[in-house]
Design a protein around this motif. Structure first.
Motif, PDB file in Angstrom:
ATOM      1  N   ILE A 291       0.829  -1.215   0.000  1.00 50.01           N
ATOM      2  CA  ILE A 291       0.000   0.000   0.000  1.00 50.01           C
ATOM      3  C   ILE A 291       0.855   1.253   0.000  1.00 50.01           C
ATOM      4  O   ILE A 291       0.476   2.250  -0.613  1.00 50.01           O
ATOM      5  N   GLN A 292       2.015   1.211   0.650  1.00 50.43           N
ATOM      6  CA  GLN A 292       2.884   2.391   0.642  1.00 50.43           C
ATOM      7  C   GLN A 292       3.412   2.661  -0.761  1.00 50.43           C
ATOM      8  O   GLN A 292       3.447   3.812  -1.202  1.00 50.43           O
ATOM      9  N   ASN A 293       3.806   1.610  -1.478  1.00 48.96           N
ATOM     10  CA  ASN A 293       4.277   1.793  -2.857  1.00 48.96           C
ATOM     11  C   ASN A 293       3.177   2.346  -3.761  1.00 48.96           C
ATOM     12  O   ASN A 293       3.433   3.211  -4.597  1.00 48.96           O
TER      13      ASN A 293
ATOM     14  N   ASN B  91     -11.573  -4.491   0.542  1.00 52.88           N
ATOM     15  CA  ASN B  91     -12.797  -4.550  -0.270  1.00 52.88           C
ATOM     16  C   ASN B  91     -12.884  -3.432  -1.304  1.00 52.88           C
ATOM     17  O   ASN B  91     -13.872  -2.719  -1.390  1.00 52.88           O
ATOM     18  N   ASP B  92     -11.845  -3.285  -2.116  1.00 53.13           N
ATOM     19  CA  ASP B  92     -11.759  -2.254  -3.160  1.00 53.13           C
ATOM     20  C   ASP B  92     -11.752  -0.829  -2.611  1.00 53.13           C
ATOM     21  O   ASP B  92     -12.019   0.115  -3.332  1.00 53.13           O
ATOM     22  N   TYR B  93     -11.468  -0.690  -1.334  1.00 55.55           N
ATOM     23  CA  TYR B  93     -11.300   0.631  -0.717  1.00 55.55           C
ATOM     24  C   TYR B  93      -9.865   0.788  -0.263  1.00 55.55           C
ATOM     25  O   TYR B  93      -9.300  -0.100   0.375  1.00 55.55           O
ATOM     26  N   PHE B  94      -9.294   1.910  -0.599  1.00 56.00           N
ATOM     27  CA  PHE B  94      -7.971   2.288  -0.134  1.00 56.00           C
ATOM     28  C   PHE B  94      -8.221   3.238   1.029  1.00 56.00           C
ATOM     29  O   PHE B  94      -8.776   4.322   0.847  1.00 56.00           O
ATOM     30  N   ILE B  95      -7.861   2.822   2.216  1.00 56.36           N
ATOM     31  CA  ILE B  95      -8.154   3.593   3.424  1.00 56.36           C
ATOM     32  C   ILE B  95      -6.980   4.526   3.706  1.00 56.36           C
ATOM     33  O   ILE B  95      -5.840   4.075   3.864  1.00 56.36           O
TER      34      ILE B  95
ATOM     35  N   VAL C 291      -1.149  12.966   3.930  1.00 52.56           N
ATOM     36  CA  VAL C 291      -2.065  11.832   4.062  1.00 52.56           C
ATOM     37  C   VAL C 291      -1.231  10.557   4.058  1.00 52.56           C
ATOM     38  O   VAL C 291      -0.240  10.459   3.335  1.00 52.56           O
ATOM     39  N   TYR C 292      -1.643   9.582   4.855  1.00 54.32           N
ATOM     40  CA  TYR C 292      -0.921   8.311   4.899  1.00 54.32           C
ATOM     41  C   TYR C 292      -1.865   7.157   4.580  1.00 54.32           C
ATOM     42  O   TYR C 292      -3.022   7.166   4.994  1.00 54.32           O
ATOM     43  N   PRO C 293      -1.358   6.159   3.836  1.00 53.96           N
ATOM     44  CA  PRO C 293      -2.180   4.982   3.567  1.00 53.96           C
ATOM     45  C   PRO C 293      -2.259   4.117   4.817  1.00 53.96           C
ATOM     46  O   PRO C 293      -1.264   3.938   5.513  1.00 53.96           O
ATOM     47  N   LEU C 294      -3.428   3.626   5.099  1.00 54.84           N
ATOM     48  CA  LEU C 294      -3.619   2.775   6.275  1.00 54.84           C
ATOM     49  C   LEU C 294      -3.751   1.310   5.877  1.00 54.84           C
ATOM     50  O   LEU C 294      -3.054   0.446   6.375  1.00 54.84           O
ATOM     51  N   LYS C 295      -4.688   1.043   4.951  1.00 52.01           N
ATOM     52  CA  LYS C 295      -4.874  -0.337   4.499  1.00 52.01           C
ATOM     53  C   LYS C 295      -5.734  -0.353   3.247  1.00 52.01           C
ATOM     54  O   LYS C 295      -6.314   0.652   2.852  1.00 52.01           O
TER      55      LYS C 295
ATOM     56  N   SER D  24     -11.465   5.823   1.291  1.00 55.86           N
ATOM     57  CA  SER D  24     -12.139   6.191   2.516  1.00 55.86           C
ATOM     58  C   SER D  24     -11.101   6.966   3.320  1.00 55.86           C
ATOM     59  O   SER D  24      -9.956   6.535   3.449  1.00 55.86           O
ATOM     60  N   VAL D  25     -11.503   8.127   3.819  1.00 57.56           N
ATOM     61  CA  VAL D  25     -10.581   8.985   4.553  1.00 57.56           C
ATOM     62  C   VAL D  25     -11.009   8.990   6.015  1.00 57.56           C
ATOM     63  O   VAL D  25     -12.084   9.480   6.353  1.00 57.56           O
ATOM     64  N   VAL D  26     -10.160   8.409   6.849  1.00 63.85           N
ATOM     65  CA  VAL D  26     -10.482   8.285   8.267  1.00 63.85           C
ATOM     66  C   VAL D  26      -9.637   9.245   9.085  1.00 63.85           C
ATOM     67  O   VAL D  26      -8.514   9.582   8.728  1.00 63.85           O
TER      68      VAL D  26
END
Length: 94
Positions: free
Chosen positions: A4-6, A38-42, A31-35, A77-79
């Motif tokens: 996910i980081q790449n 289900n086709d969502y990049f959190i 912004v940082y990727p979390l996970k 999704s932005v948490v």
């Protein structure tokens, strides 16, 4: 599949060709990727202002770029989670 980081790094790199340096510095590079789920990049952000701006102004372009990188439709999704944000930020700076 790439980490996910790449994927996020490639997304940020691609967005920098379309968005101003100010936008990138204020809104995207913080912004940082979390996970991926289900086709969502959190994505995780530090505050409600950033969350609101990302969702209202940059959601579509981020989803388009992510989708082109991974080769299928992606949604974001932005948490908001300050503790997780600070932890990821600390580890990414090392």
């Amino acid at each position: 599949m790439k980490s996910i980081q790449n994927i996020w790094d490639k997304t940020v790199e691609t967005l920098s060709g379309s968005l101003s340096e100010t936008v990138m510095k204020l809104w995207i590079k913080t912004v940082y990727p979390l996970k991926y789920e289900n086709d969502y990049f959190i994505l995780v952000v530090e505050n409600t202002i950033q969350q609101s701006i990302i969702i209202s102004k940059y959601k579509d372009i981020i989803e388009d770029v992510l989708s082109s990188i991974v080769g299928f439709d992606m949604k974001i999704s932005v948490v908001l989670d300050k503790k997780i944000y600070e932890n990821i930020k600390k580890h990414s700076e090392n």
